[in-house]
Scaffold this motif. Structure first.
Motif, PDB file in Angstrom:
ATOM      1  N   MET A   1      -4.028 -35.029  -8.337  1.00 57.40           N
ATOM      2  CA  MET A   1      -5.202 -35.451  -9.096  1.00 57.40           C
ATOM      3  C   MET A   1      -5.808 -34.285  -9.865  1.00 57.40           C
ATOM      4  O   MET A   1      -6.239 -34.450 -11.012  1.00 57.40           O
ATOM      5  CB  MET A   1      -6.240 -36.065  -8.159  1.00 57.40           C
ATOM      6  N   LEU A   2      -5.865 -33.113  -9.246  1.00 58.89           N
ATOM      7  CA  LEU A   2      -6.402 -31.943  -9.947  1.00 58.89           C
ATOM      8  C   LEU A   2      -5.588 -31.633 -11.199  1.00 58.89           C
ATOM      9  O   LEU A   2      -6.148 -31.358 -12.261  1.00 58.89           O
ATOM     10  CB  LEU A   2      -6.416 -30.727  -9.017  1.00 58.89           C
TER      11      LEU A   2
ATOM     12  N   GLY B   1      -9.084 -31.502 -19.912  1.00 54.66           N
ATOM     13  CA  GLY B   1      -9.031 -30.153 -20.462  1.00 54.66           C
ATOM     14  C   GLY B   1      -9.951 -29.177 -19.754  1.00 54.66           C
ATOM     15  O   GLY B   1     -10.007 -28.017 -20.112  1.00 54.66           O
ATOM     16  N   SER B   2     -10.670 -29.631 -18.745  1.00 55.47           N
ATOM     17  CA  SER B   2     -11.604 -28.761 -18.028  1.00 55.47           C
ATOM     18  C   SER B   2     -11.303 -28.813 -16.538  1.00 55.47           C
ATOM     19  O   SER B   2     -11.184 -29.899 -15.956  1.00 55.47           O
ATOM     20  CB  SER B   2     -13.041 -29.222 -18.274  1.00 55.47           C
TER      21      SER B   2
ATOM     22  N   HIS C   1     -12.736 -42.008  -8.113  1.00 58.30           N
ATOM     23  CA  HIS C   1     -11.493 -42.093  -8.869  1.00 58.30           C
ATOM     24  C   HIS C   1     -10.289 -41.910  -7.933  1.00 58.30           C
ATOM     25  O   HIS C   1      -9.525 -40.959  -8.081  1.00 58.30           O
ATOM     26  CB  HIS C   1     -11.444 -41.016  -9.958  1.00 58.30           C
ATOM     27  N   PRO C   2     -10.072 -42.795  -6.948  1.00 57.75           N
ATOM     28  CA  PRO C   2      -8.948 -42.591  -6.033  1.00 57.75           C
ATOM     29  C   PRO C   2      -7.612 -42.934  -6.711  1.00 57.75           C
ATOM     30  O   PRO C   2      -7.523 -43.850  -7.520  1.00 57.75           O
ATOM     31  CB  PRO C   2      -9.244 -43.540  -4.877  1.00 57.75           C
ATOM     32  N   CYS C   3      -6.592 -42.201  -6.349  1.00 61.83           N
ATOM     33  CA  CYS C   3      -5.253 -42.490  -6.854  1.00 61.83           C
ATOM     34  C   CYS C   3      -4.505 -43.310  -5.802  1.00 61.83           C
ATOM     35  O   CYS C   3      -5.045 -43.647  -4.741  1.00 61.83           O
ATOM     36  CB  CYS C   3      -4.512 -41.191  -7.160  1.00 61.83           C
TER      37      CYS C   3
ATOM     38  N   GLU D   1     -14.104 -34.878 -10.627  1.00 57.50           N
ATOM     39  CA  GLU D   1     -13.521 -36.213 -10.585  1.00 57.50           C
ATOM     40  C   GLU D   1     -12.600 -36.389  -9.378  1.00 57.50           C
ATOM     41  O   GLU D   1     -12.482 -37.482  -8.836  1.00 57.50           O
ATOM     42  CB  GLU D   1     -12.739 -36.493 -11.873  1.00 57.50           C
ATOM     43  N   THR D   2     -11.947 -35.321  -8.957  1.00 59.82           N
ATOM     44  CA  THR D   2     -11.031 -35.413  -7.818  1.00 59.82           C
ATOM     45  C   THR D   2     -11.784 -35.672  -6.524  1.00 59.82           C
ATOM     46  O   THR D   2     -11.385 -36.511  -5.713  1.00 59.82           O
ATOM     47  CB  THR D   2     -10.216 -34.111  -7.684  1.00 59.82           C
ATOM     48  N   PHE D   3     -12.885 -34.984  -6.314  1.00 56.25           N
ATOM     49  CA  PHE D   3     -13.558 -35.047  -5.019  1.00 56.25           C
ATOM     50  C   PHE D   3     -14.804 -35.924  -5.010  1.00 56.25           C
ATOM     51  O   PHE D   3     -15.525 -35.945  -4.009  1.00 56.25           O
ATOM     52  CB  PHE D   3     -13.916 -33.630  -4.561  1.00 56.25           C
TER      53      PHE D   3
END
Length: 131
Positions: free
Chosen positions: A32-33, A41-42, A55-57, A49-51
């Protein structure tokens, strides 16, 4: 052959303690990172957003399902009165008390026996005879 058996044992132990869900979740976070940082881009935006949990994958969902399976299968069924009886391994042990040694009792002058020599010692000491 021995190394393969060792790795098989390690993997079995990892699965038995539930470490596979940690591995799945760590791989999901790493993926995810990378993907979120490439999209936005950041790196800062990718970390948030990952933690954030919004937004779970697919791997995150799999790890969550595995964790829920383990938590439900590991619980004991409550007894009829609603209480779970825990069986503890350690029993109550008596306390070990460490205390100071008893004081040294010195004999009094009346109890002391004097060692009196009835003869005078030899004035040069006797020589040893060599055999």
């Amino acid at each position: 052959m021995f190394a393969a058996a060792r790795w098989l044992m390690v993997l079995g132990l990892m699965v038995s303690i539930g470490l596979h869900t940690v591995v799945i979740q760590s791989a999901a976070w790493a993926g995810m990172l990378v993907s979120y940082s490439m999209q936005s881009g950041s790196v800062v935006q990718a970390v948030s957003e990952t933690f954030d949990g919004e937004h779970p994958c697919a791997l995150c969902k799999l790890a969550q399902q595995e964790a829920e399976k383990e938590s439900t299968s590991g619980q004991q069924a409550p007894k009829a009165d609603g209480k779970i009886k825990l069986h503890l391994i350690a029993q109550i042990m008596p306390a070990i008390v460490i205390s100071a040694p008893p004081p040294i009792a010195f004999t009094t002058a009346a109890e002391a026996r004097l060692c009196v020599l009835h003869h005078t010692p030899d004035t040069p000491p006797p020589r040893r005879l060599t055999a």
